[in-house]
Design an enzyme around this catalytic site. Structure first.
Site, PDB file in Angstrom:
ATOM      1  CE1 TYR A  21      -3.741  -2.336   0.297  1.00 19.43           C
ATOM      2  CE2 TYR A  21      -2.790  -3.068   2.372  1.00 19.43           C
ATOM      3  CZ  TYR A  21      -3.707  -3.227   1.355  1.00 19.43           C
ATOM      4  OH  TYR A  21      -4.598  -4.261   1.395  1.00 19.43           O
ATOM      5  CB  THR A  22       3.703   2.368   1.957  1.00 18.53           C
ATOM      6  OG1 THR A  22       4.583   1.244   1.884  1.00 18.53           O
ATOM      7  CG2 THR A  22       2.811   2.239   3.182  1.00 18.53           C
TER       8      THR A  22
END
Length: 749
Positions: free
Chosen positions: A123-124
Site C-alpha cells: 500500500y505504501t
C-alpha cells in the site's frame, strides 16, 4: 580434527558448539546489529538505500511501491525475511524515529503513538530524501570497495561514501551477542562545526568540541535535562544516559503538554495519568483530555482542581511517575575502520570518521585524476591523427591491420589507436581540432589542480572543510531538543499533591475525629455523642500534616482530607490507628510542618520540637515523648519564636516558673530536660505535678484560670516569676493556686 573412514570430519562437541557460536556471534555483530562508523548504517539499511538508488528513486523521482524496493533488496542483496526488511525501511522513513530520515514515504508509515501501525508494503510508496544524497552522491567515483552479493551475480558497495558522520546524525540502536549499541542522534550543524574545529585544530580537546556539540538532538521538541557535566562524562567514556522531559506551558490556567520525549506514546502517557486519577492518587487534577490533531500532533491538557495548586510540583511528580520524563541509555559502540566493534569517545569517533573521509576524498580525487589522465592520453593521440589526417586515412583504407600500423607509424598506444579507429566521419571536421585543444587545456588544468590537492595535506583539509560547510548549509537545521537546566523530578506523597483547602479537624474526649471545611467553625458548638464532648481541634490546610498524641507519648498521623465530615459525629481514631491498650488520645496538632511546639509531661520534663518531627507513617505511630513512671502527657504548647518566647510552667501546688524558651533543647524525641523542680518524693507519689504549660511571646501577657477567677500577668508581672530552667518557681497569690489552665495574649491588655 579427526576424519571418519568415509572422509567426514569428526570433532568434539564442545569444540564444534564453541566454533559455531563464535561464528554466529561475529555474524550478528558485524553483519546485522552494529552500524559502521563510515556511513552509520547496518547492512540491511545500506542495501535498502543502495537498491533504491539503483531503482532511480532519487528525491526528485516519482514514488514507487515499497514492495518493489523490498523485492529488489531481498532478491539481489539481502536474502532474509521481507517483514524485517520492510520494518527497517519504515524506520528510516519515520520523521519521529530518525532525526534525518533517509526515505520519503507516501501512505501510512505509522505514527508517534504507535510506530508499528504502518500499512503493508503493497500500500505504501517511497523514494529517497534529499539527505540521502550525502550517502550516495560519490558512490560511482571509486570511493568505496565493492563486494559480491550473496550469490555472486552482482556487486554491492561494502560501505556508502558518507559526506557527513551519519552514525552520529541519525544514531543507531541494536543488540548483538554480548554487546549492544545505543547511539543518540545529533544536530547536523553542530556536528559539522565540531568537524571543522577538529580540522583547523587537530589538538582540540573534548571540551573544545562540546562547545559545538551541546548534546544529543532528538527528533522531538522535548527538553534534554541532563546536566552538562554528565553529558561531558558520557562523551568522554562513550557510555552514559540522557534524560528527556516533556515540554509544557500554561494556557488560561490549564497545563498543556506540547512535546513528548523521544519514542514516547501520547496514548500511553494519557493512560498513566488517568490511572493515577482513577486511583485517587492525583487529586490536584480535575480533568484530563487529549486535544491532539493533525495540526498539533501532541496536545495533552490537564485541568488543575483550583488555582492554588502548585503546578510546578505537580509536573515534577508526573515527570517522576510517568513517561513525561524518560532516560535513554547511551553506548557509542560501532564497527571501526579496522572492522572491529569498539566503544568510542566522541573525540575518537570524530577523528576516526575524518580519517574515513580523508581516504574517501583521496580515492575520489585519484579516481577523477586517473580518468583525466586517460582522457588526456586519448586526446594526445587524436591530435596526432588530426595533424596527419591524410596519412591516417590512407593507413586505415590500405592496411590489413591498421591498428598495428598506426601504433608503429606514430608511436601510439593501443588505447590511442583504438580511439582513432573509433572516430566518426563527422569528427574529421577542422573545428574538431580546436575543440580537442580546448578540452586538452581544461583537463590539463584540472590534472594540475588534482595533483596539487592530492600532494598537499593542507589542500585536502581545506577541500574537506569546504565540503562539510557546504553540506551543513544545504541540509542542516536548527536544534529541535533544547538543553536546559531543570529541577530533578520527584514523586510526591498524596498529602503534598492534594489541594490546600482550609480544614478544621475536631477531636472529642472519647477519641472520635471529624473534619470541617474552612476555619470559621466553632468546635464547641458541634453535637457530640452522649457522654462525649470537645477535647481539641486544629486549623490547617488539606496538604499539611495532622498529628495525634496519646497519653503514652506516641504520635500518629492521618491525611486530614480523608477524615469524615463534621456534619456527622465522625469516627473513632482506633478504627484507623493502633494505639496501645489503655492509651487515650490527648492532643491534636496540625498546620505548618516547620511550626515549633513544646512537648512536656506532668512530671516536669520537656523539649521543643517541630511538627514535621512528629509525623508517623505507621498505624502504631512512633514514640515521641518518653514519660517517667506514672506521668502523663500535657497538651502541647505552640511556640512562636523558639529563641524569643518565654515558657510558663505551673504545678498543682500553685508554683509558677517563667524562663526563656532558648534554654530548652530541640529534639525529635526523648524525655527532654527538667522544666521545673519538683521534689522526687512528691513527684513519685504524685503529690505535686505540672498542670499547665504555655509559651508567652515577647511583650505578651499570661492569663491564669483558677475556677471562676481569672488573673492576668502583664510582662512586668511575669518578671517576678522568672528564673532559670529547672528551678522551683514562686507561689501564686492565694486564691489562684488551684490553676485549671493558662491562656496567652500576644499584646499586653
Amino acid at each position: 580434527m579427526e576424519f571418519n573412514a568415509d572422509g567426514s570430519e569428526r570433532m568434539p562437541l564442545h569444540a564444534f558448539t564453541e566454533k559455531a557460536y563464535l561464528d554466529y556471534s561475529m555474524y550478528v555483530i558485524l553483519d546485522r546489529a552494529l552500524p559502521h562508523i563510515g556511513d552509520g548504517l547496518k547492512p540491511v539499511q545500506r542495501r535498502i538505500v543502495y537498491a533504491m538508488s539503483e531503482l532511480g528513486l532519487s528525491a526528485t523521482a516519482k514514488h514507487k511501491k515499497s514492495a518493489r524496493t523490498v523485492g529488489d533488496v531481498l532478491g539481489k542483496f539481502h536474502p532474509h525475511g521481507d517483514s524485517a526488511c520492510y520494518e527497517a525501511m519504515v524506520l528510516m522513513a519515520q520523521p519521529f524515529s530518525y532525526r534525518y530520515p533517509l526515505i520519503d514515504g507516501q501512505g501510512n508509515w505509522g505514527s508517534s503513538d504507535d510506530p508499528k501501525s504502518f500499512a503493508a508494503m503493497r500500500y505504501t510508496e517511497s523514494r529517497l530524501t534529499p539527505y540521502a544524497r550525502l550517502l550516495l552522491s560519490e558512490l560511482g567515483q571509486g570511493t568505496v570497495d565493492w563486494v559480491a552479493n550473496f550469490d555472486g551475480t552482482l556487486q554491492e558497495p561494502a560501505l556508502l561514501p558518507a559526506r557527513l558522520p551519519n552514525v552520529l546524525l541519525n544514531g543507531s540502536t541494536g543488540i548483538a551477542v554480548g554487546m549492544a549499541t545505543d547511539i543518540p542522534p545529533h544536530n547536523l550543524r553542530e556536528v559539522a562545526a565540531a568537524l571543522v574545529r577538529l580540522l583547523e585544530q587537530p589538538k582540540a580537546t573534548l571540551e573544545d568540541l562540546c562547545e559545538h556539540i551541546q548534546g544529543p538532538d532528538y527528533p522531538t521538541e522535548a527538553l534534554v535535562v541532563t546536566p552538562r557535566e554528565e553529558i561531558l562524562a558520557m562523551y568522554r567514556k562513550g557510555t552514559g544516559s540522557i534524560r528527556m522531559r516533556a515540554r509544557w506551558s500554561r494556557e488560561r490556567g490549564d497545563i498543556v503538554v506540547t512535546a513528548l520525549p523521544h519514542q514516547v506514546s501520547g496514548a500511553k502517557v494519557l493512560e498513566q495519568i488517568a490511572a493515577q486519577m482513577n486511583a485517587r492518587k492525583l487529586p490536584m487534577v480535575e480533568y484530563l483530555r487529549d486535544e491532539s490533531d493533525h495540526e498539533h500532533p501532541i496536545r495533552i491538557v490537564l485541568v488543575p482542581r483550583s488555582n492554588r495548586v502548585d503546578v510546578e510540583r505537580l509536573m515534577l511528580h508526573l515527570f517522576a511517575t510517568t513517561d513525561l520524563e524518560r532516560s535513554y541509555r547511551v553506548n557509542l559502540n560501532m564497527i571501526g575502520l579496522n572492522g572491529r566493534p569498539q566503544v568510542r569517545d566522541l573525540r575518537g569517533l570524530l577523528v576516526e570518521w575524518l580519517a574515513f573521509r580523508f581516504e574517501t576524498v583521496r580515492r575520489r580525487l585519484q579516481h577523477r585524476l586517473d580518468k583525466v589522465l586517460a582522457r588526456l592520453h586519448i586526446l594526445e593521440g587524436l591530435l596526432i591523427a588530426y595533424l596527419n589526417i591524410d596519412e591516417v586515412i590512407a593507413i586505415i583504407r590500405n592496411e590489413d591491420d591498421p591498428k598495428a600500423e598506426l601504433v608503429h607509424r606514430f608511436a601510439l598506444s593501443e588505447e590511442q589507436a583504438e580511439a582513432i579507429l573509433n572516430l566518426k566521419l563527422r569528427h574529421l571536421a577542422r573545428i574538431e581540432e580546436i575543440e580537442i585543444r580546448s578540452e586538452q587545456q581544461e583537463l590539463a588544468a584540472e590534472r594540475d589542480h588534482l595533483q596539487k590537492t592530492l600532494g598537499s595535506k593542507a589542500r585536502m583539509k581545506t577541500l574537506i572543510r569546504k565540503e562539510i560547510q557546504a553540506d551543513a548549509e544545504a541540509y542542516g537545521d536548527a536544534r529541535r531538543s533544547p538543553i536546559v537546566v531543570a529541577e530533578a523530578a520527584e514523586a510526591l506523597d498524596e498529602a503534598a499533591l492534594s489541594p490546600s483547602e482550609p480544614l478544621t479537624v475536631i477531636l472529642s474526649q472519647k477519641g472520635w475525629v471529624r473534619a470541617a471545611k474552612g476555619h470559621e467553625i466553632d468546635p464547641g458548638k458541634l453535637h457530640y455523642k452522649a457522654g462525649d464532648g470537645y477535647l481539641d481541634s486544629a486549623r490547617l490546610r488539606g496538604n499539611q500534616p495532622l498529628v495525634f498524641l496519646d497519653s503514652n507519648g506516641r504520635a500518629y498521623s492521618l491525611p486530614a482530607r480523608e477524615l469524615p465530615s463534621a456534619r456527622s459525629q465522625g469516627e473513632p481514631l482506633t478504627g484507623r490507628l493502633n494505639p496501645a491498650p489503655g492509651a487515650e488520645f490527648r492532643a491534636l496538632l496540625g498546620g505548618d510542618p516547620e511550626r515549633w511546639y513544646l512537648l512536656a509531661s506532668d512530671a516536669g520534663y520537656g523539649f521543643k520540637t517541630q511538627l514535621k518531627n512528629l509525623v508517623a507513617n505507621k498505624k502504631a505511630g512512633k514514640a515521641v515523648l518518653t514519660l517517667p513512671k506514672g506521668a502523663c502527657l500535657l497538651p502541647p504548647a505552640a511556640i512562636n519564636d523558639p529563641e524569643g518566647d518565654q515558657v510558663a510552667v505551673v504545678t498543682n501546688e500553685g508554683r509558677l516558673l517563667v524562663f526563656p524558651a532558648a534554654e530548652l533543647p530541640a529534639l525529635a524525641r526523648g524525655k527532654g530536660n527538667k522544666l521545673i523542680a519538683i521534689p522526687p518524693k512528691r513527684a513519685a507519689e504524685r503529690i505535686e505535678f505540672v498542670v499547665a504549660i504555655a509559651c508567652v511571646p515577647a511583650g505578651g501577657s499570661l492569663t491564669i484560670l483558677a475556677g471562676k477567677r481569672h488573673f492576668t500577668l502583664k510582662p512586668a508581672d511575669l518578671e517576678s516569676y522568672q528564673g532559670e530552667r529547672g528551678r522551683r518557681g514562686h507561689k501564686l497569690p492565694r486564691g489562684l493556686q488551684r490553676v485549671d489552665a493558662l491562656m496567652v495574649s500576644e499584646e499586653s491588655p
